[in-house]
Design an enzyme around this catalytic site. Sequence first.
Site, PDB file in Angstrom:
ATOM      1  N   GLY A   1      28.319  10.430 -23.427  1.00  0.00           N
ATOM      2  CA  GLY A   1      28.222  11.780 -22.821  1.00  0.00           C
ATOM      3  C   GLY A   1      26.902  12.014 -21.838  1.00  0.00           C
ATOM      4  O   GLY A   1      26.729  12.765 -21.288  1.00  0.00           O
TER       5      GLY A   1
ATOM      6  N   GLU B   1      20.215  13.222 -25.412  1.00  0.00           N
ATOM      7  CA  GLU B   1      21.270  13.421 -25.862  1.00  0.00           C
ATOM      8  C   GLU B   1      22.069  14.664 -25.144  1.00  0.00           C
ATOM      9  O   GLU B   1      21.503  15.573 -24.461  1.00  0.00           O
ATOM     10  CB  GLU B   1      21.431  14.068 -27.214  1.00  0.00           C
ATOM     11  N   ASP B   2      23.643  14.585 -24.814  1.00  0.00           N
ATOM     12  CA  ASP B   2      24.029  15.440 -24.262  1.00  0.00           C
ATOM     13  C   ASP B   2      24.234  16.905 -24.959  1.00  0.00           C
ATOM     14  O   ASP B   2      23.864  17.993 -24.274  1.00  0.00           O
ATOM     15  CB  ASP B   2      25.466  15.161 -23.812  1.00  0.00           C
TER      16      ASP B   2
ATOM     17  N   ASP C   1      25.638  19.140 -31.987  1.00  0.00           N
ATOM     18  CA  ASP C   1      26.920  19.857 -32.548  1.00  0.00           C
ATOM     19  C   ASP C   1      26.353  20.237 -34.048  1.00  0.00           C
ATOM     20  O   ASP C   1      25.572  21.003 -34.313  1.00  0.00           O
ATOM     21  CB  ASP C   1      28.172  19.498 -32.203  1.00  0.00           C
TER      22      ASP C   1
ATOM     23  N   LYS D   1      24.039  23.631 -30.105  1.00  0.00           N
ATOM     24  CA  LYS D   1      25.145  24.506 -30.364  1.00  0.00           C
ATOM     25  C   LYS D   1      24.704  24.822 -31.975  1.00  0.00           C
ATOM     26  O   LYS D   1      25.219  24.329 -33.093  1.00  0.00           O
ATOM     27  CB  LYS D   1      26.493  23.722 -30.600  1.00  0.00           C
TER      28      LYS D   1
ATOM     29  N   PHE E   1      34.135  24.571 -27.531  1.00  0.00           N
ATOM     30  CA  PHE E   1      34.154  23.230 -26.857  1.00  0.00           C
ATOM     31  C   PHE E   1      33.933  23.155 -25.509  1.00  0.00           C
ATOM     32  O   PHE E   1      34.646  23.817 -24.784  1.00  0.00           O
ATOM     33  CB  PHE E   1      35.537  22.588 -27.464  1.00  0.00           C
ATOM     34  N   VAL E   2      33.073  22.610 -25.085  1.00  0.00           N
ATOM     35  CA  VAL E   2      32.618  22.456 -23.710  1.00  0.00           C
ATOM     36  C   VAL E   2      32.686  21.340 -23.008  1.00  0.00           C
ATOM     37  O   VAL E   2      32.805  20.039 -23.608  1.00  0.00           O
ATOM     38  CB  VAL E   2      30.862  22.863 -23.436  1.00  0.00           C
TER      39      VAL E   2
ATOM     40  N   ASP F   1      33.136  15.409 -22.349  1.00  0.00           N
ATOM     41  CA  ASP F   1      34.523  15.114 -22.144  1.00  0.00           C
ATOM     42  C   ASP F   1      35.565  15.799 -23.042  1.00  0.00           C
ATOM     43  O   ASP F   1      35.200  16.222 -24.301  1.00  0.00           O
ATOM     44  CB  ASP F   1      34.699  13.410 -22.341  1.00  0.00           C
TER      45      ASP F   1
ATOM     46  N   ARG G   1      34.404  14.424 -17.373  1.00  0.00           N
ATOM     47  CA  ARG G   1      32.757  14.131 -17.565  1.00  0.00           C
ATOM     48  C   ARG G   1      32.461  14.330 -16.144  1.00  0.00           C
ATOM     49  O   ARG G   1      30.949  14.468 -16.001  1.00  0.00           O
ATOM     50  CB  ARG G   1      32.665  12.704 -17.874  1.00  0.00           C
TER      51      ARG G   1
HETATM   52  P1  IMP Z   1      27.169  15.946 -33.495  1.00  0.00           P
HETATM   53  O1  IMP Z   1      27.096  14.733 -34.140  1.00  0.00           O
HETATM   54  O2  IMP Z   1      28.308  17.031 -34.117  1.00  0.00           O
HETATM   55  O3  IMP Z   1      26.314  16.857 -33.306  1.00  0.00           O
HETATM   56  O4  IMP Z   1      27.864  15.771 -32.211  1.00  0.00           O
HETATM   57  C1  IMP Z   1      27.479  14.991 -31.276  1.00  0.00           C
HETATM   58  C2  IMP Z   1      28.680  14.446 -30.182  1.00  0.00           C
HETATM   59  O5  IMP Z   1      29.708  15.081 -30.238  1.00  0.00           O
HETATM   60  C3  IMP Z   1      28.091  14.694 -28.704  1.00  0.00           C
HETATM   61  O6  IMP Z   1      27.059  14.009 -28.409  1.00  0.00           O
HETATM   62  C4  IMP Z   1      29.250  14.971 -27.956  1.00  0.00           C
HETATM   63  O7  IMP Z   1      29.734  13.526 -27.565  1.00  0.00           O
HETATM   64  C5  IMP Z   1      30.467  15.456 -29.077  1.00  0.00           C
HETATM   65  N1  IMP Z   1      30.498  16.938 -28.739  1.00  0.00           N
HETATM   66  C6  IMP Z   1      29.939  17.931 -29.833  1.00  0.00           C
HETATM   67  N2  IMP Z   1      30.303  18.996 -29.332  1.00  0.00           N
HETATM   68  C7  IMP Z   1      31.068  18.692 -28.011  1.00  0.00           C
HETATM   69  C8  IMP Z   1      31.592  19.701 -27.182  1.00  0.00           C
HETATM   70  O8  IMP Z   1      31.840  21.155 -27.211  1.00  0.00           O
HETATM   71  N3  IMP Z   1      32.276  19.125 -26.191  1.00  0.00           N
HETATM   72  C9  IMP Z   1      32.315  17.802 -25.885  1.00  0.00           C
HETATM   73  N4  IMP Z   1      31.813  16.788 -26.938  1.00  0.00           N
HETATM   74  C10 IMP Z   1      31.130  17.477 -27.919  1.00  0.00           C
END
Ligand code: IMP
Length: 191
Positions: free
Chosen positions: A43, A98-99, A102, A130, A151-152, A158, A164
Amino acid sequence: MHPDVREVLLTAEQIRIRVGEMAERIAADYRDREPVLVGVLDGAIVFLADLMRALPIPLRIDFVKWSSYGDSSTSSGEVQLLKDLSFSVEGKHVLVVEDIVDTGLTLHYLMENLGTREVATLAVAALLDKPSRRRVKVKLDYVGFEVPDEFVVGYGLDLAQRYRNLAYVALLKPEVYRRGMEPPMNTDKRR
Ligand code: IMP
C-alpha cells in the site's frame, strides 16, 4: 471519477499539497542524517514514490512486506514478515513509510522488529491515520490526514488488490461490497 466510488475523501491536489508539507518537515528534521525510507508493501508504494521525490535530501529506500493478520494462515493473530529489508539498517536513521495506520498492529510488529536491529533512530510517516480504530499504541511522527472509521481505497490502498491506482482517496459504493468484493478477511475491517 471511478464508477465504484461513492465519495472522494481526499483529492489528488489535497494529497499533493500535504505530502509536500510532510516532506518539508522531514527534510528539515533529517538535514544532517541520511534516512532510509522503509516502505511497507504494497500500500505504501504510491505515498513513498511521491514523498521521496519531494525530499531534497540524500536518502535510501527499502521495503518490507507483512502477511495480513487477518489471513487464515496466521491464526495466531500475529503478522509475519513475508519480505525483509534487502540491506542492513544497523546504525541507520530509519523512517518507516506507511499508507494507513488502522488498528496499529502492523506498525507495532514492524517497530518491534526494527527495534531489535540497532538502528540509530526510528520514526514513522503515515499518510493516513484512523485513530478511532487503534488497538495498540503506536507513535506516529508525521501524519498526513486523519480519516474517519470507514474503509478507504486509492492512492495505494486497495480492496482485494483493486483501486490502488486511483489518484485520490475515496469511499466505495455499498453495491461494490454486495458484488462480493469484501474488505479484508480481518473482521475488524469489515464494514
Ligand atoms: P493495521 O495493522 O490495522 O494498522 O492496518 C495496516 C494495514 O491494513 C494498512 O497498511 C493497510 O494495508 C490495511 N488497511 C487498514 N485500513 C484500511 C483501509 O481503510 N483501506 C485499505 N486498507 C486498509
